[in-house]
Design a protein around this motif. Structure first.
Motif, PDB file in Angstrom:
ATOM      1  N   ALA A 106      13.865  14.971  12.001  1.00 46.14           N
ATOM      2  CA  ALA A 106      13.138  16.241  12.118  1.00 46.14           C
ATOM      3  C   ALA A 106      13.729  17.124  13.214  1.00 46.14           C
ATOM      4  CB  ALA A 106      11.663  15.975  12.386  1.00 46.14           C
ATOM      5  N   SER A 107      14.215  16.502  14.282  1.00 40.18           N
ATOM      6  CA  SER A 107      14.761  17.274  15.402  1.00 40.18           C
ATOM      7  C   SER A 107      16.130  17.867  15.097  1.00 40.18           C
ATOM      8  CB  SER A 107      14.868  16.382  16.650  1.00 40.18           C
ATOM      9  OG  SER A 107      15.905  15.422  16.503  1.00 40.18           O
ATOM     10  N   GLN A 108      16.788  17.385  14.026  1.00 36.07           N
ATOM     11  CA  GLN A 108      18.119  17.879  13.677  1.00 36.07           C
ATOM     12  C   GLN A 108      18.077  19.239  12.984  1.00 36.07           C
ATOM     13  OE1 GLN A 108      20.796  16.093  14.687  1.00 36.07           O
ATOM     14  NE2 GLN A 108      19.351  14.579  15.490  1.00 36.07           N
ATOM     15  N   ASP A 109      16.948  19.566  12.393  1.00 35.84           N
ATOM     16  CA  ASP A 109      16.773  20.840  11.691  1.00 35.84           C
ATOM     17  C   ASP A 109      17.817  21.033  10.584  1.00 35.84           C
ATOM     18  OD1 ASP A 109      15.385  23.207  11.224  1.00 35.84           O
ATOM     19  OD2 ASP A 109      16.755  24.393  12.476  1.00 35.84           O
ATOM     20  N   GLU A 140      18.025  21.621   3.454  1.00 31.62           N
ATOM     21  CA  GLU A 140      18.029  20.792   2.242  1.00 31.62           C
ATOM     22  C   GLU A 140      19.411  20.856   1.591  1.00 31.62           C
ATOM     23  OE1 GLU A 140      14.897  21.583  -0.479  1.00 31.62           O
ATOM     24  OE2 GLU A 140      13.298  21.128   0.959  1.00 31.62           O
ATOM     25  N   GLY A 141      19.845  19.717   1.061  1.00 24.48           N
ATOM     26  CA  GLY A 141      21.139  19.668   0.389  1.00 24.48           C
ATOM     27  C   GLY A 141      22.329  19.728   1.319  1.00 24.48           C
ATOM     28  N   SER A 142      22.150  19.334   2.578  1.00 18.25           N
ATOM     29  CA  SER A 142      23.235  19.424   3.568  1.00 18.25           C
ATOM     30  C   SER A 142      24.345  18.389   3.354  1.00 18.25           C
ATOM     31  CB  SER A 142      22.677  19.260   4.982  1.00 18.25           C
ATOM     32  OG  SER A 142      21.838  20.335   5.330  1.00 18.25           O
ATOM     33  N   PHE A 143      24.040  17.311   2.638  1.00 17.63           N
ATOM     34  CA  PHE A 143      25.015  16.240   2.457  1.00 17.63           C
ATOM     35  C   PHE A 143      25.117  15.858   0.985  1.00 17.63           C
ATOM     36  CE2 PHE A 143      23.282  15.962   6.691  1.00 17.63           C
ATOM     37  CZ  PHE A 143      24.409  15.782   7.492  1.00 17.63           C
ATOM     38  N   ASP A 144      26.304  15.384   0.603  1.00 19.73           N
ATOM     39  CA  ASP A 144      26.476  14.912  -0.775  1.00 19.73           C
ATOM     40  C   ASP A 144      25.853  13.531  -0.940  1.00 19.73           C
ATOM     41  OD1 ASP A 144      28.134  17.119  -1.770  1.00 19.73           O
ATOM     42  OD2 ASP A 144      29.615  16.365  -0.340  1.00 19.73           O
ATOM     43  N   GLU A 171       5.622   5.673   6.159  1.00 26.69           N
ATOM     44  CA  GLU A 171       6.779   6.274   6.839  1.00 26.69           C
ATOM     45  C   GLU A 171       8.061   6.068   6.044  1.00 26.69           C
ATOM     46  OE1 GLU A 171       4.999   5.813  11.381  1.00 26.69           O
ATOM     47  OE2 GLU A 171       6.526   4.411  10.660  1.00 26.69           O
ATOM     48  N   PHE A 172       8.204   4.903   5.417  1.00 27.67           N
ATOM     49  CA  PHE A 172       9.403   4.672   4.623  1.00 27.67           C
ATOM     50  C   PHE A 172       9.443   5.618   3.425  1.00 27.67           C
ATOM     51  CE2 PHE A 172      11.899   2.905   1.209  1.00 27.67           C
ATOM     52  CZ  PHE A 172      13.086   2.595   1.865  1.00 27.67           C
ATOM     53  N   GLU A 173       8.306   5.784   2.771  1.00 27.53           N
ATOM     54  CA  GLU A 173       8.286   6.698   1.630  1.00 27.53           C
ATOM     55  C   GLU A 173       8.636   8.117   2.064  1.00 27.53           C
ATOM     56  OE1 GLU A 173       5.525   7.913  -2.237  1.00 27.53           O
ATOM     57  OE2 GLU A 173       4.646   6.737  -0.602  1.00 27.53           O
ATOM     58  N   ASP A 174       8.128   8.547   3.200  1.00 25.75           N
ATOM     59  CA  ASP A 174       8.470   9.872   3.726  1.00 25.75           C
ATOM     60  C   ASP A 174       9.970   9.989   3.993  1.00 25.75           C
ATOM     61  OD1 ASP A 174       5.861  10.730   3.631  1.00 25.75           O
ATOM     62  OD2 ASP A 174       5.460  10.398   5.763  1.00 25.75           O
ATOM     63  N   LEU A 175      10.545   8.931   4.573  1.00 25.43           N
ATOM     64  CA  LEU A 175      11.979   8.935   4.856  1.00 25.43           C
ATOM     65  C   LEU A 175      12.802   9.011   3.568  1.00 25.43           C
ATOM     66  CD1 LEU A 175      12.189   6.297   7.729  1.00 25.43           C
ATOM     67  CD2 LEU A 175      12.903   8.699   7.877  1.00 25.43           C
ATOM     68  N   LEU A 176      12.354   8.304   2.553  1.00 22.86           N
ATOM     69  CA  LEU A 176      13.074   8.328   1.290  1.00 22.86           C
ATOM     70  C   LEU A 176      13.030   9.721   0.672  1.00 22.86           C
ATOM     71  CD1 LEU A 176      14.670   6.836  -0.821  1.00 22.86           C
ATOM     72  CD2 LEU A 176      12.530   6.001  -1.815  1.00 22.86           C
ATOM     73  N   LYS A 177      11.894  10.356   0.725  1.00 19.71           N
ATOM     74  CA  LYS A 177      11.774  11.720   0.210  1.00 19.71           C
ATOM     75  C   LYS A 177      12.644  12.686   1.009  1.00 19.71           C
ATOM     76  CE  LYS A 177       7.173  11.748   0.175  1.00 19.71           C
ATOM     77  NZ  LYS A 177       5.773  12.198  -0.061  1.00 19.71           N
ATOM     78  N   THR A 178      12.717  12.457   2.310  1.00 19.12           N
ATOM     79  CA  THR A 178      13.575  13.293   3.158  1.00 19.12           C
ATOM     80  C   THR A 178      15.041  13.096   2.795  1.00 19.12           C
ATOM     81  OG1 THR A 178      12.021  13.257   5.013  1.00 19.12           O
ATOM     82  CG2 THR A 178      14.323  13.723   5.531  1.00 19.12           C
ATOM     83  N   ALA A 179      15.441  11.850   2.580  1.00 14.78           N
ATOM     84  CA  ALA A 179      16.826  11.559   2.204  1.00 14.78           C
ATOM     85  C   ALA A 179      17.194  12.263   0.901  1.00 14.78           C
ATOM     86  CB  ALA A 179      17.021  10.051   2.064  1.00 14.78           C
ATOM     87  N   ILE A 180      16.287  12.252  -0.053  1.00 18.66           N
ATOM     88  CA  ILE A 180      16.531  12.917  -1.335  1.00 18.66           C
ATOM     89  C   ILE A 180      16.687  14.418  -1.137  1.00 18.66           C
ATOM     90  CG2 ILE A 180      15.487  13.475  -3.578  1.00 18.66           C
ATOM     91  CD1 ILE A 180      14.193  10.646  -3.462  1.00 18.66           C
TER      92      ILE A 180
END
Length: 222
Positions: free
Chosen positions: A79-82, A85-89, A112-121
């Motif tokens: 979250a602190s990295q700002d 969306e779509g910043s990485f392949d 928390e894991f589910e949130d992280l997975l959604k963030t990764a996507i």
């Protein structure tokens, strides 16, 4: 004239090739940074090297991971990295061992894991197709774990990995299990780093060998 044209074509091809390089973000903890091994020996860098060799160049992996991190600490750091969306392949996620080790509430880990997975996507330009999850390895046979208090490590990690696999399936994300592969490897000192807990570069290679072809197939569809 032919020489000039040839040089122009080579320059153009090199420029295009560079533009086609993949960006890769690895999210996790000590396992993703490669605690006690060199950067090149960490599994994200070994995977990137393999993809390079197969003709799919990868920029230097960006890693958000710190030894000892739990899911909440990884979430807060992302979250602190700002990031947009779509910043990485390509985005990988390997997290949870410290939730288990520190005996934090499993219910909290799940959300928390589910949130992280959604963030990764969201962070992958390829959405769920560009994300893969690596299961938590099993450190129960390492010398570090030879303690009466740690006898139930495997069964506890199995519970975590079962949930991780469930969430991966729910979000249609590739999941690469490590528990059965890593457990026996932790009996051998050459498969461990100097602290006799974290994997050595050789063990990380075994991890990558177990899923590198599947990641390659995934990258070919980008």
């Amino acid at each position: 004239m032919k020489i000039i044209i040839a040089l122009f074509l080579l320059t153009t091809m090199s420029s295009t090739f560079a533009q086609d390089s993949l960006s890769y973000l690895a999210l996790g903890d000590s396992y993703s940074i490669g605690e006690k091994v060199s950067e090149a020996e960490s599994w994200p860098f070994q995977l990137a090297s393999f993809l390079d060799q197969q003709g799919y160049p990868v920029d230097k992996p960006e890693i958000i991971a710190v030894t000892g991190w739990r899911t909440d600490e990884l979430r807060d750091s992302i979250a602190s990295q700002d990031y947009k969306e779509g910043s990485f392949d390509l985005v990988s996620l390997l997290i949870g061992v410290n939730n288990q080790y520190q005996k934090k509430p499993f219910k909290k880990f799940k959300s928390e894991f589910e949130d992280l997975l959604k963030t990764a996507i969201a962070l992958s330009s390829q959405q769920n197709k560009g994300v893969f999850v690596v299961g938590i390895p099993d450190y129960s046979l390492s010398k570090f774990a030879q303690d009466e208090k740690l006898k139930k490590i495997s069964s506890r990690l199995k519970r975590y990995n079962k949930y991780i696999q469930k969430m991966s399936q729910r979000y249609n994300v590739a999941y690469y299990p490590l528990q059965q592969l890593s457990k026996p490897l932790h009996k051998h000192e050459h498969m461990l780093a100097e602290d006799l807990l974290h994997p050595s570069g050789l063990q990380y290679k075994a991890w990558v060998d177990s899923f590198k072809d599947e990641v390659l197939s995934k990258v070919k569809t980008f």
